[in-house]
Design a protein around this motif. Structure first.
Motif, PDB file in Angstrom:
ATOM      1  N   ALA A 262       0.827  -1.205   0.000  1.00 31.94           N
ATOM      2  CA  ALA A 262       0.000   0.000   0.000  1.00 31.94           C
ATOM      3  C   ALA A 262       0.863   1.257   0.000  1.00 31.94           C
ATOM      4  CB  ALA A 262      -0.937  -0.012   1.204  1.00 31.94           C
ATOM      5  N   GLN A 263       1.953   1.227   0.762  1.00 34.69           N
ATOM      6  CA  GLN A 263       2.828   2.387   0.822  1.00 34.69           C
ATOM      7  C   GLN A 263       3.486   2.651  -0.528  1.00 34.69           C
ATOM      8  OE1 GLN A 263       3.427   4.750   3.389  1.00 34.69           O
ATOM      9  NE2 GLN A 263       4.213   5.655   1.510  1.00 34.69           N
ATOM     10  N   ARG A 264       3.855   1.601  -1.246  1.00 35.33           N
ATOM     11  CA  ARG A 264       4.434   1.792  -2.583  1.00 35.33           C
ATOM     12  C   ARG A 264       3.430   2.478  -3.512  1.00 35.33           C
ATOM     13  NH1 ARG A 264       9.269  -0.677  -3.071  1.00 35.33           N
ATOM     14  NH2 ARG A 264       9.653  -2.531  -1.789  1.00 35.33           N
ATOM     15  N   ALA A 265       2.184   2.041  -3.444  1.00 29.80           N
ATOM     16  CA  ALA A 265       1.162   2.648  -4.292  1.00 29.80           C
ATOM     17  C   ALA A 265       0.940   4.110  -3.920  1.00 29.80           C
ATOM     18  CB  ALA A 265      -0.144   1.867  -4.177  1.00 29.80           C
ATOM     19  N   LEU A 266       0.939   4.412  -2.627  1.00 37.92           N
ATOM     20  CA  LEU A 266       0.793   5.805  -2.185  1.00 37.92           C
ATOM     21  C   LEU A 266       1.971   6.646  -2.680  1.00 37.92           C
ATOM     22  CD1 LEU A 266      -0.498   5.215   1.448  1.00 37.92           C
ATOM     23  CD2 LEU A 266      -1.754   6.361  -0.397  1.00 37.92           C
ATOM     24  N   ASP A 267       3.149   6.060  -2.717  1.00 38.37           N
ATOM     25  CA  ASP A 267       4.331   6.770  -3.214  1.00 38.37           C
ATOM     26  C   ASP A 267       4.161   7.122  -4.690  1.00 38.37           C
ATOM     27  OD1 ASP A 267       6.917   7.878  -3.016  1.00 38.37           O
ATOM     28  OD2 ASP A 267       7.823   6.028  -3.760  1.00 38.37           O
ATOM     29  N   VAL A 268       3.603   6.182  -5.462  1.00 36.25           N
ATOM     30  CA  VAL A 268       3.331   6.457  -6.875  1.00 36.25           C
ATOM     31  C   VAL A 268       2.358   7.622  -7.001  1.00 36.25           C
ATOM     32  CG1 VAL A 268       2.234   5.552  -8.969  1.00 36.25           C
ATOM     33  CG2 VAL A 268       3.842   4.128  -7.690  1.00 36.25           C
ATOM     34  N   LEU A 269       1.315   7.615  -6.204  1.00 36.90           N
ATOM     35  CA  LEU A 269       0.310   8.680  -6.276  1.00 36.90           C
ATOM     36  C   LEU A 269       0.864  10.027  -5.825  1.00 36.90           C
ATOM     37  CD1 LEU A 269      -2.770   6.684  -4.969  1.00 36.90           C
ATOM     38  CD2 LEU A 269      -2.346   7.459  -7.316  1.00 36.90           C
ATOM     39  N   GLU A 270       1.859  10.005  -4.956  1.00 38.37           N
ATOM     40  CA  GLU A 270       2.499  11.249  -4.519  1.00 38.37           C
ATOM     41  C   GLU A 270       3.407  11.819  -5.608  1.00 38.37           C
ATOM     42  OE1 GLU A 270       2.369  13.272  -1.842  1.00 38.37           O
ATOM     43  OE2 GLU A 270       0.623  12.105  -1.213  1.00 38.37           O
ATOM     44  N   ARG A 271       4.073  10.946  -6.337  1.00 38.64           N
ATOM     45  CA  ARG A 271       5.090  11.387  -7.296  1.00 38.64           C
ATOM     46  C   ARG A 271       4.557  11.606  -8.715  1.00 38.64           C
ATOM     47  NH1 ARG A 271      10.412  10.512  -5.397  1.00 38.64           N
ATOM     48  NH2 ARG A 271      10.516   9.388  -3.411  1.00 38.64           N
ATOM     49  N   VAL A 272       3.419  11.005  -9.031  1.00 34.01           N
ATOM     50  CA  VAL A 272       2.878  11.102 -10.389  1.00 34.01           C
ATOM     51  C   VAL A 272       1.547  11.847 -10.340  1.00 34.01           C
ATOM     52  CG1 VAL A 272       2.196   9.841 -12.454  1.00 34.01           C
ATOM     53  CG2 VAL A 272       3.963   8.888 -10.957  1.00 34.01           C
ATOM     54  N   PRO A 273       1.468  13.052 -10.911  1.00 36.68           N
ATOM     55  CA  PRO A 273       0.204  13.804 -10.907  1.00 36.68           C
ATOM     56  C   PRO A 273      -0.893  13.031 -11.646  1.00 36.68           C
ATOM     57  CG  PRO A 273       2.045  15.189 -11.613  1.00 36.68           C
ATOM     58  CD  PRO A 273       2.554  13.787 -11.588  1.00 36.68           C
ATOM     59  N   PRO A 274      -2.163  13.248 -11.285  1.00 33.84           N
ATOM     60  CA  PRO A 274      -3.260  12.530 -11.947  1.00 33.84           C
ATOM     61  C   PRO A 274      -3.240  12.665 -13.470  1.00 33.84           C
ATOM     62  CG  PRO A 274      -4.078  13.641  -9.997  1.00 33.84           C
ATOM     63  CD  PRO A 274      -2.644  14.081 -10.167  1.00 33.84           C
ATOM     64  N   SER A 275      -2.849  13.847 -13.979  1.00 31.62           N
ATOM     65  CA  SER A 275      -2.849  14.051 -15.429  1.00 31.62           C
ATOM     66  C   SER A 275      -1.802  13.203 -16.138  1.00 31.62           C
ATOM     67  CB  SER A 275      -2.606  15.529 -15.758  1.00 31.62           C
ATOM     68  OG  SER A 275      -1.315  15.934 -15.331  1.00 31.62           O
ATOM     69  N   ARG A 276      -0.810  12.705 -15.416  1.00 30.82           N
ATOM     70  CA  ARG A 276       0.254  11.893 -16.007  1.00 30.82           C
ATOM     71  C   ARG A 276       0.124  10.410 -15.635  1.00 30.82           C
ATOM     72  NH1 ARG A 276       4.756  15.021 -17.901  1.00 30.82           N
ATOM     73  NH2 ARG A 276       4.326  17.240 -17.661  1.00 30.82           N
ATOM     74  N   LEU A 277      -0.954  10.075 -14.946  1.00 33.28           N
ATOM     75  CA  LEU A 277      -1.178   8.691 -14.542  1.00 33.28           C
ATOM     76  C   LEU A 277      -1.934   7.973 -15.658  1.00 33.28           C
ATOM     77  CD1 LEU A 277      -0.515   7.138 -11.891  1.00 33.28           C
ATOM     78  CD2 LEU A 277      -2.905   7.514 -11.232  1.00 33.28           C
ATOM     79  N   ARG A 278      -1.262   7.066 -16.318  1.00 35.98           N
ATOM     80  CA  ARG A 278      -1.853   6.381 -17.464  1.00 35.98           C
ATOM     81  C   ARG A 278      -2.958   5.418 -17.040  1.00 35.98           C
ATOM     82  NH1 ARG A 278       3.791   4.768 -20.559  1.00 35.98           N
ATOM     83  NH2 ARG A 278       4.375   6.886 -21.206  1.00 35.98           N
ATOM     84  N   ALA A 279      -3.809   5.073 -17.995  1.00 32.21           N
ATOM     85  CA  ALA A 279      -4.874   4.109 -17.718  1.00 32.21           C
ATOM     86  C   ALA A 279      -4.291   2.774 -17.262  1.00 32.21           C
ATOM     87  CB  ALA A 279      -5.738   3.911 -18.959  1.00 32.21           C
ATOM     88  N   THR A 280      -3.118   2.404 -17.781  1.00 33.10           N
ATOM     89  CA  THR A 280      -2.495   1.153 -17.362  1.00 33.10           C
ATOM     90  C   THR A 280      -2.102   1.200 -15.892  1.00 33.10           C
ATOM     91  OG1 THR A 280      -0.484   2.069 -18.356  1.00 33.10           O
ATOM     92  CG2 THR A 280      -1.662   0.390 -19.613  1.00 33.10           C
TER      93      THR A 280
END
Length: 322
Positions: A262-280
């Motif tokens: 869960a912490q790894r996923a939260l780290d992704v969400l912190e570092r990657v803005p929603p506009s750059r988060l791909r559908a994949t």
């Protein structure tokens, strides 16, 4: 590094060249190639909706030449490359029907100009889209066509790792998946360059990502974890490749290290803005959320809340999220 503000200038320069030489010329062919190079080499540096608009606008300019009767191998090649990029971008915008259309156009123009590497790549992308929609029969057919078309070396390695390996793994065909991986490894090792940048390129971190996901699909959790770690370590933090590898690693950890996952996923969400988060990436997050649903642990509730409030990549009007 190119910026979002500077991105339209590439298309504008191509437009100016066409105003000066509206019937096309070797210079226009050269500038069209430069534009396609720019888009595929800088693919991961821009929000997907922004890049989609620019690539589409550039292809529209070239379509005007075709409509006026201009012909030629290089023009067809660049229309094919831009169509391939649009297909990949549509896939990353969660538009599989649009992706199929653009990629079919890419195949048509690649075959028309005799570009086997582009045709093989487009077949691989078609396999990816079919796999995403659950059509494994079509995914395998496209993957096999791409592998048969691909020239030796890097492109053949990519088709075996990106198209054949994950499709065979999803079909549960363990031995055949392993054989596809062996071909990918040997072709990559035999290629003098060993890697190529950009959306049409291939490298060790991408190979490791496909290995990790195949291992995960086949239930080999430890191997998946090892290859996902290697893939993430080979990517720049915050890039789409890093996000993909990190989320695959989180999935591999979900069963026995749910808090870390869960912490790894939260780290992704912190570092990657929603506009750059791909559908994949969003699909991988949803899959992780499902794996963690029955495993209450630290950070899991936080992840669930972040995902609940995550903005869509584009709003109802088609504008990119912030």
């Amino acid at each position: 590094m190119t910026t979002d503000a500077g991105l339209p200038s590439v298309r504008e320069s191509l437009q100016l060249a066409l105003l000066a030489e509206p019937e096309g010329s070797p210079l226009v062919d050269e500038l069209a190639e430069a534009a396609a190079d720019h888009y595929h080499l800088n693919y991961s540096k821009h929000p997907v909706p922004v890049l989609f608009r620019e690539v589409r606008a550039a292809r529209t300019l070239l379509a005007g030449l075709l409509a006026a009767g201009t012909d030629g191998t290089e023009l067809h090649r660049q229309v094919g490359r831009l169509s391939g990029l649009l297909g990949n971008l549509a896939f990353h915008l969660d538009d599989p029907a649009g992706a199929r259309t653009h990629l079919g156009t890419a195949v048509s123009y690649a075959n028309r100009c005799g570009d086997t590497a582009l045709a093989a790549w487009a077949y691989g992308a078609q396999s990816m889209v079919a796999r995403h929609t659950g059509n494994l029969t079509a995914a395998l057919a496209y993957a096999e066509r791409g592998a048969a078309t691909a020239p030796a070396g890097l492109v053949r390695a990519q088709l075996h790792a990106w198209a054949l390996l994950p499709t065979l793994a999803q079909q549960g065909r363990d031995q055949e998946a392993s054989a596809a991986l062996d071909v990918a490894l040997s072709e990559l090792e035999a290629d003098p360059a060993g890697q190529a940048p950009g959306r049409f390129g291939f490298d060790e971190p991408e190979l490791a990502l496909h290995q990790a996901e195949a291992h995960l699909t086949l239930g080999r959790t430890e191997q998946a974890r090892s290859r996902a770690e290697a893939s993430a370590a080979g990517c720049t933090t915050g890039t789409p490749g890093w996000a993909a590898a990190t989320l695959v690693l989180a999935q591999a950890e979900a069963s026995d290290q749910p808090s870390d996952a869960a912490q790894r996923a939260l780290d992704v969400l912190e570092r990657v803005p929603p506009s750059r988060l791909r559908a994949t990436a969003r699909t991988r997050l949803e899959r992780l959320e499902g794996l963690l649903a029955a495993r209450p642990a630290e950070h899991v509730a936080d992840l669930r809340e972040r995902l609940r409030t995550l903005p869509l990549p584009v709003d109802a009007s088609g504008a990119a999220s912030a």
